[in-house]
Design an enzyme around this catalytic site. Structure first.
Site, PDB file in Angstrom:
ATOM      1  N   ASN A 106       0.326  -1.537   0.453  1.00 30.25           N
ATOM      2  CA  ASN A 106       0.097   0.407   0.279  1.00 30.25           C
ATOM      3  C   ASN A 106       1.230   1.451  -0.189  1.00 30.25           C
ATOM      4  O   ASN A 106       1.783   1.205   0.675  1.00 30.25           O
ATOM      5  CB  ASN A 106      -0.936  -0.052   1.522  1.00 30.25           C
ATOM      6  CG  ASN A 106      -1.521   0.975   1.109  1.00 30.25           C
ATOM      7  OD1 ASN A 106      -2.860   1.729   0.468  1.00 30.25           O
ATOM      8  ND2 ASN A 106      -2.199   1.436   2.397  1.00 30.25           N
ATOM      9  N   HIS A 108       1.113   5.043   1.068  1.00 34.01           N
ATOM     10  CA  HIS A 108       0.406   6.224   2.012  1.00 34.01           C
ATOM     11  C   HIS A 108       0.711   7.155   2.091  1.00 34.01           C
ATOM     12  O   HIS A 108       2.493   7.384   1.655  1.00 34.01           O
ATOM     13  CB  HIS A 108       1.135   5.337   3.438  1.00 34.01           C
ATOM     14  CG  HIS A 108       0.269   6.465   4.489  1.00 34.01           C
ATOM     15  ND1 HIS A 108      -1.254   6.222   4.852  1.00 34.01           N
ATOM     16  CD2 HIS A 108       0.733   7.536   4.965  1.00 34.01           C
ATOM     17  CE1 HIS A 108      -1.365   7.398   5.759  1.00 34.01           C
ATOM     18  NE2 HIS A 108      -0.523   8.133   6.016  1.00 34.01           N
ATOM     19  N   SER A 135       5.301   6.735   1.772  1.00 35.86           N
ATOM     20  CA  SER A 135       5.983   5.463   2.519  1.00 35.86           C
ATOM     21  C   SER A 135       5.365   4.814   1.682  1.00 35.86           C
ATOM     22  O   SER A 135       3.901   4.324   0.986  1.00 35.86           O
ATOM     23  CB  SER A 135       5.176   5.665   3.594  1.00 35.86           C
ATOM     24  OG  SER A 135       5.977   6.626   4.650  1.00 35.86           O
ATOM     25  N   ASP A 144      -2.188   1.256   8.442  1.00 33.60           N
ATOM     26  CA  ASP A 144      -0.399   2.145   7.580  1.00 33.60           C
ATOM     27  C   ASP A 144       0.244   1.884   9.475  1.00 33.60           C
ATOM     28  O   ASP A 144       1.229   2.394   9.005  1.00 33.60           O
ATOM     29  CB  ASP A 144      -1.007   3.591   8.051  1.00 33.60           C
ATOM     30  CG  ASP A 144      -2.094   3.958   6.935  1.00 33.60           C
ATOM     31  OD1 ASP A 144      -2.125   3.257   5.885  1.00 33.60           O
ATOM     32  OD2 ASP A 144      -2.844   4.437   7.013  1.00 33.60           O
TER      33      ASP A 144
END
Length: 197
Positions: A106, A108, A135, A144
């Site tokens: 993912n 972020h 990130s 996260d």
């Protein structure tokens, strides 16, 4: 060749960067399907780049678990090597994370562990910091807080709005994502043991 399923909720700017990178015959990864949790604008990229799309609307399921089960079934049809959350604005149920991890990453818009959650850019501005970042993480069941694959700083400029700052972060996110997919495909990054940068 690394096969990717990319999940989106919005316009898909990170997705476009991956699709454009994979048009290069030398790039060792291909997006095999694009999924969304709503009628997202980024699904149009599927037609533009000739990639199949699917939608699993969150609103048509009784709860997060049943939505997650349907999403997982759709993803697994493509048997991807890697699933990329690219602006998907939903937390995946634990069963989905367990089935896909650690090959689930993912982006972020913050320098984690600073400013996790849905409003990373807004939170950074509200905190008055001089820099934030972007990130790329391996997804776990936290918000996260999975292992960090790559991250970089972005300065907060005088007069920045949430929109102007987010645009600069998105540019960095796209570069980090494409580089990470390349590194994963080439074996330079092991998602079971990502090194903190």
């Amino acid at each position: 060749m690394l096969s990717l399923v990319v999940l989106i909720s919005g316009g898909g700017s990170n997705l476009r960067a991956l699709l454009e990178a994979s048009e290069d015959a030398e790039f060792p990864a291909r997006v095999v399907a694009i999924g969304a949790d709503r009628d997202a604008d980024g699904l149009a990229l599927g037609e533009e780049f000739n990639v199949p799309t699917f939608t699993v609307p969150y609103s048509s399921h009784a709860d997060r678990e049943s939505w997650g089960d349907e999403l997982l079934a759709q993803i697994q049809q493509w048997q991807p090597d890697l699933v990329v959350l690219s602006g998907l604005m939903r937390l995946l149920p634990p069963r989905v994370v367990a089935a896909l991890s650690p090959n689930l990453i993912n982006t972020h818009p913050a320098y984690l562990p600073e400013f996790p959650g849905a409003h990373g850019v807004r939170d950074a501005l509200a905190a008055g910091v001089s820099q934030t970042g972007a990130s790329l993480i391996v997804v776990d069941n936290g918000v996260d807080d999975g292992p960090i694959i790559a991250q970089e700083r972005v300065p907060v400029l005088p007069g920045d709005t949430e929109s102007t700052l987010h645009e600069r972060i998105k540019t960095l996110e796209r570069r980090l994502l494409v580089q990470a997919v390349l590194d994963i495909a080439n074996g330079h990054v092991n998602l079971k043991e990502p090194s903190h940068t």
